[in-house]
Write a protein that holds these residues in place. Sequence first.
Motif, short mmCIF file in Angstrom:
data_model
loop_
_atom_site.label_atom_id
_atom_site.label_comp_id
_atom_site.label_asym_id
_atom_site.label_seq_id
_atom_site.Cartn_x
_atom_site.Cartn_y
_atom_site.Cartn_z
N ASN A 412 0.81 -1.22 0.00
CA ASN A 412 0.00 0.00 0.00
C ASN A 412 0.85 1.28 0.00
OD1 ASN A 412 -2.36 -1.60 0.17
ND2 ASN A 412 -2.15 -1.72 2.40
N TRP A 414 2.38 3.11 -2.24
CA TRP A 414 2.12 4.17 -3.22
C TRP A 414 0.84 4.91 -2.88
CZ3 TRP A 414 6.53 4.57 -5.48
CH2 TRP A 414 7.31 3.43 -5.70
N ASP A 415 -0.18 4.20 -2.45
CA ASP A 415 -1.43 4.87 -2.04
C ASP A 415 -1.22 5.67 -0.76
OD1 ASP A 415 -3.18 3.94 -4.11
OD2 ASP A 415 -3.11 1.97 -3.15
N ASP A 416 -0.44 5.13 0.18
CA ASP A 416 -0.20 5.82 1.44
C ASP A 416 0.64 7.09 1.25
OD1 ASP A 416 -1.57 3.79 2.66
OD2 ASP A 416 0.22 2.71 3.33
N GLY A 418 0.08 9.39 -0.68
CA GLY A 418 -0.79 10.53 -0.96
C GLY A 418 -0.87 10.83 -2.44
N PRO A 419 -1.85 11.64 -2.84
CA PRO A 419 -2.05 11.94 -4.26
C PRO A 419 -0.81 12.59 -4.88
CG PRO A 419 -3.89 12.74 -2.92
CD PRO A 419 -2.81 12.35 -1.96
N VAL A 424 -2.01 12.00 -11.48
CA VAL A 424 -3.47 12.03 -11.52
C VAL A 424 -3.99 12.91 -12.65
CG1 VAL A 424 -5.55 12.73 -10.26
CG2 VAL A 424 -3.70 11.54 -9.06
N SER A 443 4.61 -2.98 -8.67
CA SER A 443 3.54 -2.35 -7.89
C SER A 443 3.40 -0.87 -8.26
CB SER A 443 3.81 -2.50 -6.39
OG SER A 443 5.00 -1.83 -6.01
N LYS A 446 1.45 -0.71 -11.58
CA LYS A 446 0.01 -0.91 -11.34
C LYS A 446 -0.62 0.35 -10.75
CE LYS A 446 0.10 -5.91 -10.43
NZ LYS A 446 -0.13 -6.95 -9.39
N TYR A 447 0.06 0.94 -9.76
CA TYR A 447 -0.45 2.16 -9.14
C TYR A 447 -0.63 3.25 -10.19
CZ TYR A 447 -0.13 6.71 -6.82
OH TYR A 447 -0.35 8.00 -6.43
N GLN A 450 -3.65 2.76 -12.52
CA GLN A 450 -4.89 2.85 -11.77
C GLN A 450 -5.24 4.28 -11.36
OE1 GLN A 450 -3.70 -0.02 -8.72
NE2 GLN A 450 -5.40 -1.37 -9.33
N ASN A 451 -4.28 5.20 -11.47
CA ASN A 451 -4.51 6.57 -11.02
C ASN A 451 -4.31 7.63 -12.10
OD1 ASN A 451 -4.75 6.62 -7.79
ND2 ASN A 451 -3.33 4.99 -8.39
#
Length: 523
Positions: A412, A414-416, A418-419, A424, A443, A446-447, A450-451
């Motif tokens: 997690n 990359w999600d943790d 922050g934007p 984006v 990973s 993939k991140y 997905q963003n």
Amino acid sequence: MAEGAPIIYLDPATVAEARRRGDDPRKLEECTKYVMTHIYLSLPGPPVPIAAARTRAAAAAAASDGVDRISALPDAILRDIVSRLPVKDAARTAALSRRWRPVWRSTPLVLVDAHLLPRGRSFGVSVSAPTRADTPGIVAAVSRVLAAHPGPFRCVHLLCGFMGSYQAQLEHWLRFLAAKGVDDLILVNRPWPLEAPLPAAILRISTLTRLYIGMWKFPDIAGLPTNTAFPNLRELGINAVAMEKESREVEFIVARSPVLETLNIQGGNTQVLRLRLEHRSLRCVQICSCSVENLAVVDAPCLERLVLYDSLSKDDSCVRVKIVHAPRLCLLGNLETGFHMLEIHDTFVSAGIRSSPSALFTSVKILGLNVNFGVRHDAQMLPNFLKSFPNAESLHIVCAKCTEATSLVSPNFWDDAGPIESIVSHVNVLTIREFKGEANATSFLKYFVQNAQMVKNVSVVLANPQFTSYSIDTLWIAKILKSVRWASKISSMQVYRSDDREGGLIWSFQRGSDYSIRDPFVY
């Protein structure tokens, strides 16, 4: 190098010394050949390529019907014709007729020593490349041309001679060029011995618009006149030139070149580079394969492109890259997340620390990064680097070679983090080169898909299996990318397998400074 292949670059004394130490001189020869190959690839080509000139001459001869129509052309056109010929052919035009005799002397000539090589020899690094035995003939021919022509010279490219033993002749040449004028000068020595001294007379040629030097020891600048200047110099290339410890020579020339636009520096036998840039006209700075300690862009209002490719460090310390004022900077690369200590507007970019407004560089649209995904710290730095360039539209990542892997980042991570604004809302092109399928790299990929809401093209270039222990199937990575939900509905995806050596091809100075190519990082 094959046993029995001729040794071209090493002089007999160097060969004897290597053997006395128990070393194989062919290994040193191969290393020198490698360096020289990269130097030659980085140089601008001559305006009169040998093959093209011979082809045009043959075509003209074949089309001739015996009627001399060319001699009736105005002098300006005749001079333009002569200026586009190899120097030997240009000189021969004086024997055509009385009409042609004054044309050669009144034409700014192209003098390329490769045009003077004996038949069967060619400029380059192959077996047929110039040898030491060719140098006396080259030196004599160049001396005759420079002495006979009143100047100015359109361009002078001297790359084929082993000039270590011809210092007096080289000094005369540079004095001739300073007196008669030359626009475009490329001067490369073919070693050995290394660090042949470059005469200070080269720094007195005030007419230069382009200057490239390679495989020399830079002249001592301490005794030069304070009024030394290069008022017309727009392009400067310094290739494998030995300099003083502080590298003051580069700043010396840059400070005295008020209209300089392009600065290219390539390593080899240079000392550690420390460079502080304060210049009003610089548009492009490229530093390749150099041991860099400190680079500070203090005030460069016209700088558009800054490229640091294959940065080296003699003691494994980080390289400090500071950017203070470069409001037009739109292309930046290849920053290494685990090697470059990035400072923007007096604020350091650090892992785990939220980016402040003072650490943002909003003008950069094209960003190149080297990331060692196998090292936890280097991977963790990636979000911070990306957040520092929120408006990046093209993102090019090279997966660096990992010699000692460390622990993985959490799934997690990359999600943790922050934007990331650029991913984006702005990035529309992503390339990942030298991809080896490491968990951290996979990973992140993939991140990203997905963003990334604006991405239109994703290219993954797998590392050449000849140079890595990793073996990845293109279908495997394509399956991974198709298994996740893409944020962008209109996207294309390509997966390639590289045919290049590890790390990819050497950076091209000419491509990097060609403003007709919007994104020179595109694979």
